[in-house]
Design an enzyme around this catalytic site. Structure first.
Site, short mmCIF file in Angstrom:
data_model
loop_
_atom_site.label_atom_id
_atom_site.label_comp_id
_atom_site.label_asym_id
_atom_site.label_seq_id
_atom_site.Cartn_x
_atom_site.Cartn_y
_atom_site.Cartn_z
N GLU A 46 0.84 -1.19 0.00
CA GLU A 46 0.00 0.00 0.00
C GLU A 46 0.88 1.25 0.00
O GLU A 46 1.99 1.25 0.53
CB GLU A 46 -0.89 0.00 1.24
CG GLU A 46 -1.86 1.15 1.31
CD GLU A 46 -2.69 1.19 2.58
OE1 GLU A 46 -3.76 1.79 2.56
OE2 GLU A 46 -2.25 0.61 3.61
N LYS A 118 -9.62 1.43 -2.69
CA LYS A 118 -9.86 0.91 -1.35
C LYS A 118 -11.27 1.26 -0.87
O LYS A 118 -11.65 2.43 -0.84
CB LYS A 118 -8.80 1.48 -0.40
CG LYS A 118 -8.84 0.97 1.02
CD LYS A 118 -7.68 1.60 1.80
CE LYS A 118 -7.60 1.15 3.23
NZ LYS A 118 -6.47 1.81 3.94
N CYS A 159 -5.25 -3.17 2.61
CA CYS A 159 -5.04 -2.90 4.03
C CYS A 159 -6.29 -3.06 4.90
O CYS A 159 -6.67 -4.18 5.23
CB CYS A 159 -4.41 -1.52 4.19
SG CYS A 159 -3.57 -1.29 5.79
#
Length: 282
Positions: A46, A118, A159
């Site tokens: 990330e 994300k 994440c």
């Protein structure tokens, strides 16, 4: 055509800087090392392209995905080395003026196979630390993305998505054999939750998990946990990069292990029975 049964991956760990050019230089070296080791796929963490929480200097650098210099560099490196590259993520400018935490999967000819933003943003209040509010600068992605590759379908995530198992269950039920979970975990949450959550997602889905990571003290003041992991579909840790950065490790994935794991414990495919009331308050 039958999918290949093995995939050699290069799992990366970085300590990303606050400029694109510094990170491009790091990834250029990692890609060359991955290619020299015979890797077919390089997995980056990330914010591999830019880790910069300063509003002024980040705004000077963040552009739309089609103009982003880090994504362009990854595409060039993919073509140069004949290597698939998962960019991990990098901030790009979204349509409403906020950033998107944006991942790109690039094939060995530099073609963009899939893009993912994300979905679950890191808005938390850890004890002893100032609140972290990713949604202050970033907009959430709105869709899950399953990428089609020569090795089978791959699920994309980033994440904090890790904490939402329904996403990975949906990917598994759609046929995913591998999940990308590039991350920049904090030290407290990494020590407490990182490995156990990654192994749980692999076990629940009977799929491989590739979790490239950020590690160390960053130019913008943050510290990240490291321990990039590759996990097999039975939950076994195949690689742990510790706190070294930058670094890569080559891992040969036996993709047949996915079918073997799922045949033994097919819980990943089960759906809630119609007769079960999901919420009962007595």
């Amino acid at each position: 055509m039958t999918a290949p049964q093995t995939l050699r991956v290069a799992l990366a760990q970085m300590c990303s800087a606050d400029t694109h050019q510094a990170n491009i230089a790091t990834v250029t070296a990692l890609a060359a090392e991955a290619a020299s080791g015979g890797a077919q796929l390089l997995a980056l963490p990330e914010v591999a392209g830019l880790m910069n929480r300063n509003p002024e200097t980040s705004r000077q650098q963040v552009v739309t995905a089609d103009a982003d210099p880090f994504i362009a560099a990854c595409r060039d490196l993919a073509a140069k080395h004949g290597l698939w590259v998962h960019t991990g993520s990098t901030p790009v400018l979204g349509p409403d003026g906020r950033y998107l935490n944006h991942a790109t999967l690039v094939d060995a000819t530099s073609g963009i196979v899939a893009e993912y933003d994300k979905i679950h943003l890191f808005d938390v209040a850890l004890e002893g630390q100032a609140p972290i509010g990713e949604s202050k600068r970033f907009a959430p992605g709105m869709k899950a993305v399953l990428a089609q590759t020569p090795w089978g379908p791959f699920g994309l995530s980033i994440c904090y998505d890790l904490r939402f198992p329904y996403l990975y269950r949906a990917y598994a039920q759609a046929g995913a054999v591998l999940m990308f979970i590039p991350s920049a975990f904090t030290v407290p949450t990494g020590q407490a939750h990182w490995e156990v959550l990654l192994r749980a997602r692999a076990i629940e889905t009977g799929a491989f998990v590739l979790a490239a990571a950020q590690a160390g003290h960053h130019a913008d003041g943050r510290q990240t946990y490291g321990h990039a992991l590759a996990v097999g579909p039975w939950g076994e840790v195949l690689a742990d990069l510790g706190d070294a950065a930058p670094a890569i490790q080559l891992i040969d994935l036996d993709l047949g292990a996915v079918a073997r794991a799922r045949a033994q414990i097919p819980a990943w495919g089960a759906r809630m029975p119609d007769w079960l009331d999901p919420i009962s308050i007595g």
